[in-house]
Design a protein around this motif. Structure first.
Motif, PDB file in Angstrom:
ATOM      1  N   ILE A   1       0.807  -1.217   0.000  1.00 12.18           N
ATOM      2  CA  ILE A   1       0.000   0.000   0.000  1.00 12.18           C
ATOM      3  C   ILE A   1       0.845   1.276   0.000  1.00 12.18           C
ATOM      4  CG2 ILE A   1      -1.974  -1.127   1.055  1.00 12.18           C
ATOM      5  CD1 ILE A   1      -1.196   0.105   3.729  1.00 12.18           C
ATOM      6  N   ARG A   2       2.048   1.227   0.529  1.00 13.82           N
ATOM      7  CA  ARG A   2       2.887   2.423   0.533  1.00 13.82           C
ATOM      8  C   ARG A   2       3.380   2.756  -0.867  1.00 13.82           C
ATOM      9  NH1 ARG A   2       7.396   1.142   2.903  1.00 13.82           N
ATOM     10  NH2 ARG A   2       8.186   3.257   2.724  1.00 13.82           N
ATOM     11  N   GLN A   3       4.002   1.784  -1.512  1.00 13.43           N
ATOM     12  CA  GLN A   3       4.492   2.040  -2.865  1.00 13.43           C
ATOM     13  C   GLN A   3       3.325   2.313  -3.808  1.00 13.43           C
ATOM     14  OE1 GLN A   3       7.544  -0.482  -4.494  1.00 13.43           O
ATOM     15  NE2 GLN A   3       6.797  -0.234  -6.586  1.00 13.43           N
ATOM     16  N   ASN A   4       2.230   1.617  -3.611  1.00 11.98           N
ATOM     17  CA  ASN A   4       1.062   1.812  -4.450  1.00 11.98           C
ATOM     18  C   ASN A   4       0.564   3.255  -4.377  1.00 11.98           C
ATOM     19  OD1 ASN A   4      -1.307   0.496  -5.994  1.00 11.98           O
ATOM     20  ND2 ASN A   4      -2.328   1.505  -4.295  1.00 11.98           N
ATOM     21  N   LEU A   5       0.405   3.773  -3.177  1.00 13.51           N
ATOM     22  CA  LEU A   5      -0.061   5.152  -3.005  1.00 13.51           C
ATOM     23  C   LEU A   5       0.949   6.137  -3.561  1.00 13.51           C
ATOM     24  CD1 LEU A   5      -1.867   7.385  -1.939  1.00 13.51           C
ATOM     25  CD2 LEU A   5      -0.881   7.031   0.350  1.00 13.51           C
ATOM     26  N   ALA A   6       2.224   5.923  -3.280  1.00 16.21           N
ATOM     27  CA  ALA A   6       3.255   6.848  -3.752  1.00 16.21           C
ATOM     28  C   ALA A   6       3.291   6.926  -5.269  1.00 16.21           C
ATOM     29  CB  ALA A   6       4.620   6.427  -3.215  1.00 16.21           C
ATOM     30  N   THR A   7       3.180   5.783  -5.947  1.00 14.11           N
ATOM     31  CA  THR A   7       3.238   5.801  -7.410  1.00 14.11           C
ATOM     32  C   THR A   7       1.986   6.432  -8.003  1.00 14.11           C
ATOM     33  OG1 THR A   7       2.452   3.498  -7.413  1.00 14.11           O
ATOM     34  CG2 THR A   7       4.802   3.852  -7.670  1.00 14.11           C
ATOM     35  N   PHE A   8       0.832   6.238  -7.379  1.00 13.95           N
ATOM     36  CA  PHE A   8      -0.374   6.892  -7.879  1.00 13.95           C
ATOM     37  C   PHE A   8      -0.273   8.409  -7.741  1.00 13.95           C
ATOM     38  CE2 PHE A   8      -3.271   2.981  -7.241  1.00 13.95           C
ATOM     39  CZ  PHE A   8      -2.960   2.556  -8.522  1.00 13.95           C
ATOM     40  N   ILE A   9       0.351   8.877  -6.677  1.00 15.05           N
ATOM     41  CA  ILE A   9       0.559  10.323  -6.513  1.00 15.05           C
ATOM     42  C   ILE A   9       1.449  10.851  -7.632  1.00 15.05           C
ATOM     43  CG2 ILE A   9       1.608  12.094  -5.034  1.00 15.05           C
ATOM     44  CD1 ILE A   9       0.762  10.436  -2.617  1.00 15.05           C
ATOM     45  N   VAL A  10       2.503  10.102  -7.942  1.00 11.13           N
ATOM     46  CA  VAL A  10       3.406  10.506  -9.016  1.00 11.13           C
ATOM     47  C   VAL A  10       2.702  10.449 -10.368  1.00 11.13           C
ATOM     48  CG1 VAL A  10       5.535   9.920 -10.228  1.00 11.13           C
ATOM     49  CG2 VAL A  10       5.469   9.814  -7.742  1.00 11.13           C
ATOM     50  N   TYR A  11       1.908   9.403 -10.597  1.00 10.76           N
ATOM     51  CA  TYR A  11       1.146   9.324 -11.845  1.00 10.76           C
ATOM     52  C   TYR A  11       0.222  10.533 -11.992  1.00 10.76           C
ATOM     53  CZ  TYR A  11       2.447   4.352 -12.207  1.00 10.76           C
ATOM     54  OH  TYR A  11       3.129   3.174 -12.314  1.00 10.76           O
ATOM     55  N   PHE A  12      -0.446  10.878 -10.914  1.00 16.18           N
ATOM     56  CA  PHE A  12      -1.321  12.047 -10.918  1.00 16.18           C
ATOM     57  C   PHE A  12      -0.555  13.300 -11.320  1.00 16.18           C
ATOM     58  CE2 PHE A  12      -2.687  15.805  -8.519  1.00 16.18           C
ATOM     59  CZ  PHE A  12      -3.985  15.955  -8.976  1.00 16.18           C
ATOM     60  N   ALA A  13       0.676  13.402 -10.832  1.00 19.47           N
ATOM     61  CA  ALA A  13       1.496  14.592 -11.072  1.00 19.47           C
ATOM     62  C   ALA A  13       1.970  14.710 -12.511  1.00 19.47           C
ATOM     63  CB  ALA A  13       2.698  14.599 -10.126  1.00 19.47           C
ATOM     64  N   ILE A  14       1.739  13.692 -13.331  1.00 20.57           N
ATOM     65  CA  ILE A  14       2.112  13.784 -14.748  1.00 20.57           C
ATOM     66  C   ILE A  14       1.395  14.948 -15.421  1.00 20.57           C
ATOM     67  CG2 ILE A  14       1.915  12.584 -16.976  1.00 20.57           C
ATOM     68  CD1 ILE A  14       2.446   9.978 -15.449  1.00 20.57           C
ATOM     69  N   ARG A  15       0.220  15.306 -14.905  1.00 19.50           N
ATOM     70  CA  ARG A  15      -0.494  16.450 -15.470  1.00 19.50           C
ATOM     71  C   ARG A  15       0.336  17.728 -15.376  1.00 19.50           C
ATOM     72  NH1 ARG A  15      -5.757  17.479 -11.823  1.00 19.50           N
ATOM     73  NH2 ARG A  15      -6.175  15.366 -12.613  1.00 19.50           N
ATOM     74  N   TYR A  16       1.217  17.818 -14.397  1.00 19.97           N
ATOM     75  CA  TYR A  16       2.048  19.013 -14.246  1.00 19.97           C
ATOM     76  C   TYR A  16       3.265  18.976 -15.166  1.00 19.97           C
ATOM     77  CZ  TYR A  16      -1.020  19.605 -10.298  1.00 19.97           C
ATOM     78  OH  TYR A  16      -2.149  19.739  -9.526  1.00 19.97           O
ATOM     79  N   ILE A  17       3.641  17.773 -15.632  1.00 18.28           N
ATOM     80  CA  ILE A  17       4.643  17.708 -16.697  1.00 18.28           C
ATOM     81  C   ILE A  17       4.034  18.252 -17.980  1.00 18.28           C
ATOM     82  CG2 ILE A  17       6.130  16.199 -18.057  1.00 18.28           C
ATOM     83  CD1 ILE A  17       6.260  14.259 -15.779  1.00 18.28           C
ATOM     84  N   LYS A  18       2.802  17.854 -18.250  1.00 10.71           N
ATOM     85  CA  LYS A  18       2.108  18.330 -19.443  1.00 10.71           C
ATOM     86  C   LYS A  18       1.934  19.852 -19.411  1.00 10.71           C
ATOM     87  CE  LYS A  18      -0.613  14.061 -19.788  1.00 10.71           C
ATOM     88  NZ  LYS A  18      -1.987  13.482 -19.716  1.00 10.71           N
ATOM     89  N   GLN A  19       1.631  20.371 -18.230  1.00  5.64           N
ATOM     90  CA  GLN A  19       1.393  21.808 -18.085  1.00  5.64           C
ATOM     91  C   GLN A  19       2.679  22.595 -17.875  1.00  5.64           C
ATOM     92  OE1 GLN A  19      -1.386  22.090 -14.807  1.00  5.64           O
ATOM     93  NE2 GLN A  19      -2.889  20.750 -15.796  1.00  5.64           N
ATOM     94  N   ARG A  20       3.806  21.894 -17.807  1.00 12.68           N
ATOM     95  CA  ARG A  20       5.124  22.510 -17.591  1.00 12.68           C
ATOM     96  C   ARG A  20       5.140  23.348 -16.315  1.00 12.68           C
ATOM     97  NH1 ARG A  20       7.902  19.236 -19.204  1.00 12.68           N
ATOM     98  NH2 ARG A  20       9.695  20.620 -19.196  1.00 12.68           N
ATOM     99  N   GLN A  21       4.601  22.786 -15.238  1.00 10.22           N
ATOM    100  CA  GLN A  21       4.594  23.442 -13.931  1.00 10.22           C
ATOM    101  C   GLN A  21       5.546  22.671 -13.013  1.00 10.22           C
ATOM    102  OE1 GLN A  21       0.642  24.143 -12.371  1.00 10.22           O
ATOM    103  NE2 GLN A  21      -0.169  24.733 -14.363  1.00 10.22           N
ATOM    104  N   LEU A  22       6.803  23.073 -13.053  1.00  7.28           N
ATOM    105  CA  LEU A  22       7.860  22.338 -12.362  1.00  7.28           C
ATOM    106  C   LEU A  22       7.635  22.268 -10.860  1.00  7.28           C
ATOM    107  CD1 LEU A  22      10.571  20.895 -12.237  1.00  7.28           C
ATOM    108  CD2 LEU A  22      11.703  23.135 -12.266  1.00  7.28           C
ATOM    109  N   TRP A  23       7.299  23.397 -10.241  1.00  8.07           N
ATOM    110  CA  TRP A  23       7.184  23.428  -8.788  1.00  8.07           C
ATOM    111  C   TRP A  23       6.015  22.572  -8.305  1.00  8.07           C
ATOM    112  CZ3 TRP A  23      11.267  24.552  -6.281  1.00  8.07           C
ATOM    113  CH2 TRP A  23      12.180  25.493  -6.784  1.00  8.07           C
ATOM    114  N   HIS A  24       4.947  22.523  -9.078  1.00  9.46           N
ATOM    115  CA  HIS A  24       3.842  21.645  -8.721  1.00  9.46           C
ATOM    116  C   HIS A  24       4.293  20.183  -8.773  1.00  9.46           C
ATOM    117  CE1 HIS A  24       1.613  25.319  -9.602  1.00  9.46           C
ATOM    118  NE2 HIS A  24       0.540  24.773  -9.040  1.00  9.46           N
ATOM    119  N   TYR A  25       5.035  19.856  -9.820  1.00  7.50           N
ATOM    120  CA  TYR A  25       5.519  18.491  -9.969  1.00  7.50           C
ATOM    121  C   TYR A  25       6.464  18.127  -8.819  1.00  7.50           C
ATOM    122  CZ  TYR A  25       7.459  14.290 -12.115  1.00  7.50           C
ATOM    123  OH  TYR A  25       7.857  12.997 -12.365  1.00  7.50           O
TER     124      TYR A  25
END
Length: 379
Positions: free
Chosen positions: A152-176
């Protein structure tokens, strides 16, 4: 062969119903995905002694109360306090607050983690595919049982990172960077995703992809990952949780010594889709290049770490879990006839994974069968 509890079969039938609709009909309203999310939260959040690592996490929950807030804060700053933390600071803090402030039973922690994980899972799935139910169905077995109900720890952490891919698309470094920081407080494997903000935009031709994969296959027997020593070991291990993982993920000696198994077959399938539909995906699917980057890294990591059963599942799984989105997404860029063929192939893989999962000891070790599954609020 054992049988999954009817609660899980209901979820599979629900996903299949809306999967057919979204593939051959019109886009399904997001609210139906949220209904599924709530149902899965109940199944995994209120589970009672279910999951391969359940006992280890319960022991860790009680043990977290012995850690001081000062040590947790110093751990956040990557410093050591008077108490040594066995796991990351944010996860320890959540455990300690639930015990100190609310005197909560353990299932409250699993519920909190499930709510967070499913929220981020629904959001990133909706963000990255036109077929969210198909992708969720495709990944349900065994990933839901190894992830949301297991690690559950790695699972939650990776989902948070997956979610943050939207900030790569938006080029928002600090959000990422903020979400990488939060995710790393749950599991250090999140640091592997830090360079993705820049690497995801690196152009990869078929020639470069093929070269990278061939080199990784060639390096596989040499175990070059040992050069990184404790750095990777710290990311992949959960200390008290490794025993639970090893009892659940059965790696045969033959496969680790060069044999061929299901993981290798899945790498071949992903590689095929990566090359077969690359041109059309680049033309028609938004941000496909990001998915491709994750896929190439995942495939390369798999072969590089293949001789280590923990590395090849935990570190590689973090990338592969996202890159499999390429398979259902391929249906968006092909003809009607090819779409039916791909969809039939996806359903065949789903059925195959269910049969394999129910045939091995995994289903009993995790207590997911009709006889063994228990839930605090469901009958």
């Amino acid at each position: 062969m054992s049988v999954l509890h009817p609660y899980f079969i209901v979820a599979i039938v629900y996903m299949l119903f809306f999967s057919i609709q979204e593939v051959f009909g019109k886009k399904v309203d997001k609210k139906w995905l949220w209904f599924l999310g709530v149902y899965l939260i109940i199944l995994v959040g209120f589970r009672d002694n279910v999951g391969p690592d359940y006992g280890s996490y319960r022991g860790l929950y009680i043990y977290s109360d012995t850690k001081s807030y000062e040590s947790i804060f110093l751990k956040m700053l990557h410093m050591e306090g008077s108490d040594h933390l066995d796991v990351e600071w944010l996860y320890t803090l959540v455990n300690k607050l639930l015990l100190n402030v609310f005197d909560a039973p353990f299932y409250v922690l699993t519920l909190v983690v499930a709510i967070a994980a499913i929220f981020f899972k629904v959001e990133y799935t909706e963000d990255n595919t036109f077929y969210p139910f198909t992708f969720t169905l495709f990944m349900f077995v065994p990933y839901f049982f190894v992830g949301e109900s297991g690690q559950i720890r790695q699972n939650l952490a990776t989902f948070i990172v997956y979610f943050a891919i939207r900030y790569i698309k938006q080029r928002q470094l600090w959000h990422y960077l903020f979400f990488i920081f939060i995710a790393s407080g749950i599991h250090t494997v999140s640091y592997l995703f830090l360079p993705m903000y820049w690497f995801a935009r690196v152009p990869l031709s078929k020639t470069i992809m093929l070269l990278l994969i061939i080199v990784s296959v060639f390096l596989s027997p040499f175990e070059v990952y040992r050069v990184f020593g404790d750095f990777l070991s710290g990311m992949a291990s959960d200390n008290v949780l490794v025993e639970g993982l090893n009892g659940y993920m059965d790696e045969s000696i033959e496969r680790l010594n060069g044999g061929f198994g299901i993981p290798e077959a899945m790498m071949m399938i992903l590689t095929f889709f990566l090359f077969a539909f690359d041109t059309k995906m680049k033309e028609l699917y938004p941000y496909y290049e990001y998915h491709r980057a994750y896929a190439v890294i995942g495939i390369c990591f798999y072969f590089i770490f293949r001789n280590n059963p923990v590395f090849s599942s935990r570190l590689v799984g973090a990338f592969i879990g996202f890159s499999f989105v390429i398979i259902p997404n391929a249906m968006y860029v092909v003809s009607s006839g090819m779409k039916k063929m791909i969809y039939a192939f996806i359903l065949a893989l789903v059925i195959f994974n269910i049969i394999v999962f129910c045939s091995f000891n995994n289903i009993k070790v995790g207590r997911f069968t009709t006889e063994l599954y228990n839930n605090h609020i469901l009958p």
